[in-house]
Write a protein that holds these residues in place. Sequence first.
Motif, PDB file in Angstrom:
ATOM      1  N   UNK A   1      13.784   1.768 -25.152  1.00 21.73           N
ATOM      2  CA  UNK A   1      14.436   3.127 -25.541  1.00 21.73           C
ATOM      3  C   UNK A   1      13.560   3.572 -26.781  1.00 21.73           C
ATOM      4  N   UNK A   2      13.097   2.852 -27.533  1.00 16.55           N
ATOM      5  CA  UNK A   2      12.447   3.704 -28.874  1.00 16.55           C
ATOM      6  C   UNK A   2      11.148   4.209 -28.253  1.00 16.55           C
ATOM      7  N   UNK A   3      10.263   3.372 -27.550  1.00 15.74           N
ATOM      8  CA  UNK A   3       9.019   4.023 -27.106  1.00 15.74           C
ATOM      9  C   UNK A   3       9.457   5.309 -26.253  1.00 15.74           C
ATOM     10  N   UNK A   4      10.396   5.434 -25.151  1.00 15.94           N
ATOM     11  CA  UNK A   4      10.552   6.397 -24.400  1.00 15.94           C
ATOM     12  C   UNK A   4      10.976   7.606 -25.279  1.00 15.94           C
ATOM     13  N   UNK A   5      11.781   7.409 -26.091  1.00 14.79           N
ATOM     14  CA  UNK A   5      11.985   8.499 -27.096  1.00 14.79           C
ATOM     15  C   UNK A   5      11.150   9.093 -27.965  1.00 14.79           C
ATOM     16  N   UNK A   6      10.311   8.200 -28.552  1.00 16.00           N
ATOM     17  CA  UNK A   6       9.217   8.634 -29.469  1.00 16.00           C
ATOM     18  C   UNK A   6       8.088   9.227 -28.731  1.00 16.00           C
TER      19      UNK A   6
ATOM     20  N   UNK B   1      22.256   8.526 -21.830  1.00 19.69           N
ATOM     21  CA  UNK B   1      22.289   8.975 -23.208  1.00 19.69           C
ATOM     22  C   UNK B   1      20.668   9.173 -23.338  1.00 19.69           C
ATOM     23  N   UNK B   2      20.032   8.127 -23.505  1.00 16.64           N
ATOM     24  CA  UNK B   2      18.448   7.754 -23.789  1.00 16.64           C
ATOM     25  C   UNK B   2      17.759   8.762 -22.962  1.00 16.64           C
ATOM     26  N   UNK B   3      17.959   8.860 -21.734  1.00 17.13           N
ATOM     27  CA  UNK B   3      17.295   9.680 -20.841  1.00 17.13           C
ATOM     28  C   UNK B   3      17.461  11.180 -21.444  1.00 17.13           C
ATOM     29  N   UNK B   4      18.957  11.602 -21.602  1.00 19.17           N
ATOM     30  CA  UNK B   4      18.982  13.096 -21.948  1.00 19.17           C
ATOM     31  C   UNK B   4      18.389  13.259 -23.427  1.00 19.17           C
ATOM     32  N   UNK B   5      18.123  12.421 -24.339  1.00 25.82           N
ATOM     33  CA  UNK B   5      17.465  12.533 -25.463  1.00 25.82           C
ATOM     34  C   UNK B   5      15.968  12.641 -25.370  1.00 25.82           C
ATOM     35  N   UNK B   6      15.417  11.827 -24.442  1.00 21.55           N
ATOM     36  CA  UNK B   6      14.046  11.660 -24.259  1.00 21.55           C
ATOM     37  C   UNK B   6      13.657  13.533 -23.389  1.00 21.55           C
ATOM     38  N   UNK B   7      14.657  13.609 -22.631  1.00 25.61           N
ATOM     39  CA  UNK B   7      14.058  14.945 -22.002  1.00 25.61           C
ATOM     40  C   UNK B   7      14.446  16.049 -22.954  1.00 25.61           C
TER      41      UNK B   7
ATOM     42  N   UNK C   1      17.269   9.188 -34.117  1.00 25.46           N
ATOM     43  CA  UNK C   1      17.825   9.895 -33.229  1.00 25.46           C
ATOM     44  C   UNK C   1      18.211   8.972 -32.105  1.00 25.46           C
ATOM     45  N   UNK C   2      17.759   7.959 -31.727  1.00 26.89           N
ATOM     46  CA  UNK C   2      18.171   7.041 -30.858  1.00 26.89           C
ATOM     47  C   UNK C   2      19.301   6.322 -31.377  1.00 26.89           C
ATOM     48  N   UNK C   3      19.241   5.833 -32.538  1.00 23.74           N
ATOM     49  CA  UNK C   3      20.567   5.391 -33.157  1.00 23.74           C
ATOM     50  C   UNK C   3      21.634   6.227 -33.076  1.00 23.74           C
TER      51      UNK C   3
END
Length: 118
Positions: free
Chosen positions: A18-23, A100-106, A31-33
């Motif tokens: 998840x961290x890698x994806x959003x960063x 949620x992680x996908x939405x953040x990454x997008x 933001x992930x937290x």
Amino acid sequence: MAEHRIFTTAFADIYPHYVTKVERKGHSEEDLVTVISWLTGYDAAGLTEAIESKVALETFFEDAPAMNPNAALITGVICGHRVEEIDDPLMQKIRYMDKLVDELARGKKMTSILRGDG
């Protein structure tokens, strides 16, 4: 019925992904937290404890301080399934987190990701 393998996967094993994806998309671990905390009620210390103790996702969600009542507002497709139509409550929570992680990454706005709570 056999239990899904993901249920026994440690939160610590998926969190770095998840961290890698959003960063990679220009967002921070903070933001992930924020997003995971909104969903589960864990604070940063609680997430750190879950990672260090290598709790399974099943335990991670069972022990979640307070699942957000607005989680039911999370809709859409993740892994080929509509999250709002997933029958298994644990699988649905896992897929809510994935969504949620996908939405953040997008790059979706935080207020939208947090369903207006942000």
